[in-house]
Design a protein around this motif. Sequence first.
Motif, mmCIF file in Angstrom:
data_model
loop_
_atom_site.group_PDB
_atom_site.id
_atom_site.type_symbol
_atom_site.label_atom_id
_atom_site.label_comp_id
_atom_site.label_asym_id
_atom_site.label_seq_id
_atom_site.Cartn_x
_atom_site.Cartn_y
_atom_site.Cartn_z
ATOM 1 N N MET A 287 -13.120 26.392 87.465
ATOM 2 C CA MET A 287 -13.469 27.695 88.058
ATOM 3 C C MET A 287 -13.574 27.511 89.571
ATOM 4 O O MET A 287 -14.645 27.289 90.124
ATOM 5 C CB MET A 287 -14.789 28.128 87.416
ATOM 6 C CG MET A 287 -15.189 29.537 87.637
ATOM 7 S SD MET A 287 -14.291 30.737 86.659
ATOM 8 C CE MET A 287 -14.715 32.193 87.599
ATOM 9 N N ALA A 289 -12.417 29.853 91.669
ATOM 10 C CA ALA A 289 -12.460 31.175 92.310
ATOM 11 C C ALA A 289 -13.825 31.414 92.936
ATOM 12 O O ALA A 289 -14.804 30.748 92.599
ATOM 13 C CB ALA A 289 -12.175 32.261 91.274
ATOM 14 N N PRO A 291 -15.722 34.523 92.828
ATOM 15 C CA PRO A 291 -15.929 35.920 92.440
ATOM 16 C C PRO A 291 -17.126 36.495 93.195
ATOM 17 O O PRO A 291 -18.086 35.782 93.482
ATOM 18 C CB PRO A 291 -16.236 35.840 90.937
ATOM 19 C CG PRO A 291 -15.923 34.446 90.520
ATOM 20 C CD PRO A 291 -16.032 33.587 91.726
ATOM 21 N N ALA A 292 -17.049 37.792 93.487
ATOM 22 C CA ALA A 292 -18.152 38.440 94.189
ATOM 23 C C ALA A 292 -19.406 38.384 93.320
ATOM 24 O O ALA A 292 -19.330 38.488 92.095
ATOM 25 C CB ALA A 292 -17.778 39.885 94.491
ATOM 26 N N ILE A 321 -19.135 34.880 85.843
ATOM 27 C CA ILE A 321 -18.081 34.585 84.865
ATOM 28 C C ILE A 321 -18.337 33.268 84.138
ATOM 29 O O ILE A 321 -18.239 33.199 82.907
ATOM 30 C CB ILE A 321 -16.703 34.601 85.567
ATOM 31 C CG1 ILE A 321 -16.473 36.003 86.159
ATOM 32 C CG2 ILE A 321 -15.584 34.221 84.596
ATOM 33 C CD1 ILE A 321 -15.329 36.096 87.139
ATOM 34 N N ALA A 339 -19.576 24.631 93.757
ATOM 35 C CA ALA A 339 -20.818 25.149 94.333
ATOM 36 C C ALA A 339 -20.622 25.183 95.840
ATOM 37 O O ALA A 339 -20.464 24.130 96.469
ATOM 38 C CB ALA A 339 -21.984 24.252 93.956
HETATM 39 N N1 CTP Z 1 -18.996 31.966 89.758
HETATM 40 C C1 CTP Z 1 -18.711 32.801 88.700
HETATM 41 N N2 CTP Z 1 -19.018 34.138 88.775
HETATM 42 C C2 CTP Z 1 -19.611 34.631 89.881
HETATM 43 C C3 CTP Z 1 -19.905 33.767 90.964
HETATM 44 C C4 CTP Z 1 -19.590 32.439 90.865
HETATM 45 O O1 CTP Z 1 -18.182 32.341 87.680
HETATM 46 N N3 CTP Z 1 -19.889 35.915 89.948
HETATM 47 C C5 CTP Z 1 -18.622 30.554 89.646
HETATM 48 C C6 CTP Z 1 -17.778 30.050 90.793
HETATM 49 O O2 CTP Z 1 -16.395 30.139 90.490
HETATM 50 C C7 CTP Z 1 -18.207 28.602 90.918
HETATM 51 C C8 CTP Z 1 -19.651 28.615 90.433
HETATM 52 O O3 CTP Z 1 -19.796 29.815 89.689
HETATM 53 O O4 CTP Z 1 -17.456 27.744 90.085
HETATM 54 C C9 CTP Z 1 -20.667 28.620 91.525
HETATM 55 O O5 CTP Z 1 -20.349 29.617 92.472
HETATM 56 P P1 CTP Z 1 -21.269 29.835 93.776
HETATM 57 O O6 CTP Z 1 -20.757 30.999 94.530
HETATM 58 O O7 CTP Z 1 -21.425 28.532 94.507
HETATM 59 O O8 CTP Z 1 -22.680 30.130 93.141
HETATM 60 P P2 CTP Z 1 -23.358 31.419 92.573
HETATM 61 O O9 CTP Z 1 -23.517 31.243 91.112
HETATM 62 O O10 CTP Z 1 -22.649 32.624 93.047
HETATM 63 O O11 CTP Z 1 -24.817 31.288 93.229
HETATM 64 P P3 CTP Z 1 -25.300 31.530 94.752
HETATM 65 O O12 CTP Z 1 -24.464 32.644 95.300
HETATM 66 O O13 CTP Z 1 -26.728 31.867 94.597
HETATM 67 O O14 CTP Z 1 -25.095 30.237 95.489
#
Ligand code: CTP
Length: 416
Positions: A287, A289, A291-292, A321, A339
């Motif tokens: 993963m 991506a 994602p928002a 996701i 991360a």
């Molecule tokens: N991810 C996901 N769905 C989201 C956001 C993130 O599946 N809506 C996945 C990303 O693809 C990545 C992992 O979760 O592999 C961590 O993403 P990250 O943006 O670092 O963390 P968040 O879970 O969004 O937490 P935060 O924004 O608090 O750091």
Amino acid sequence: MGGPEPGSATASTDRRPWAGRRIVLGVTGGIAAYKVVQLARDLTRMGATVDVVPTRSARRFVGDISFEGVTGRPVRWDILESGRALDHIRLAREADLVCVAPATADFLARGAHGRADDLLSALLLATRAPVLLAPAMNDAMWEHPATQANVARLVELGYYLVGPAEGPLAYGEGAGAGRMEQPDVLLQHIGRALVGETRYSGRRVVVTAGPTREPVDPVRYLSNRSSGRMGFALAAAAWRRSAEVDLVAGPTVLEPPHGPRVHQVETGAEMKSAVRRLLADAELLIMAAAPADFRPAEVATLKIKKEAAPDVLSLEPAPDILRDTIPDRRTGSVVVGFALEMEEGEGNALRKLESKELDLVVLNRTGPRSGFDTETNEVTLLDRDGEAEPLPLLSKDEVAERILDRIERLMPFPDE
Ligand code: CTP
């Protein structure tokens, strides 16, 4: 001659799988020969040693000097050149791969019959390296049963055929099946043939890449700066290792790589449903991506007027996701997340490893040369045993290779 600048982050990287490999690039007499100058240049820039072997008619399409200019090596074509009579044996023995592009109908016929009346056809007989043929000809010639029989024989002999593609043929010939595959596509196929069988061969891999877009109204959206480059590099590298790759890509300006099946999505909800559907067969999910995390609680059906904007934009969480698809994972599948952190990197990354039930987390630092929308990346790989492997600043292509090297150690063999 192009390539990375000395001292740049990418100069020290491997440019796998092309760098340091010896490639014989055969060229036969078709109009697509002019495009092969680009392929010779790209292979050389990727660090390969390229010996161009044109046929007599190919030399009427492109001059030797063009190839010598991009490869820095003499062009070979004369099988009876004094003092070089054993060239075909030597070139054939030393090659890691032989690619013939374009391969004309006549050359396919000669290859299928094992002829050896010029240097290139003799080389084909003498080599034990993988041979890749990129046919190019008029569409009627390609469809002719004689050509098709030759193609079937060549496949039987173990040669890889790449193309022909559909598209515009020579001037005045319209469009059809017969066009040589583009040099960047051939470069990837050459990479795949150079890698050969791996632990990934035939395994189903899902990679996500790029941002998502959450609509605000018909003309606006919320998104982020992710370019998709890291996920594309991973998908391309996994495909070169012979995996069956599904790439779920959010909207980006970059072209997705050749090879993986591409599923274009826009919103987080679309990405989630694509991932959920593909996970049923996947042995590995990466993963990559971004994602928002938030989306507008309501999407306006009409363009929001500027006076109203400050009052109407209320946000709600977008689907997570990785977390939401935990129940969809196959038992024994490997799941890798990223991360993106600016502070407290390792602690946050390990929390994500736990909460999203990952096998490996790639801690991605943001900075001018790392993170979103950059060519390079600086990451640390963290696994469930708490082992941290910090990598130096590398090109995203090389980071992808290192991540796949590491995942390989986590993937069970099918019979394990
Ligand atoms: N991810 C996901 N769905 C989201 C956001 C993130 O599946 N809506 C996945 C990303 O693809 C990545 C992992 O979760 O592999 C961590 O993403 P990250 O943006 O670092 O963390 P968040 O879970 O969004 O937490 P935060 O924004 O608090 O750091």
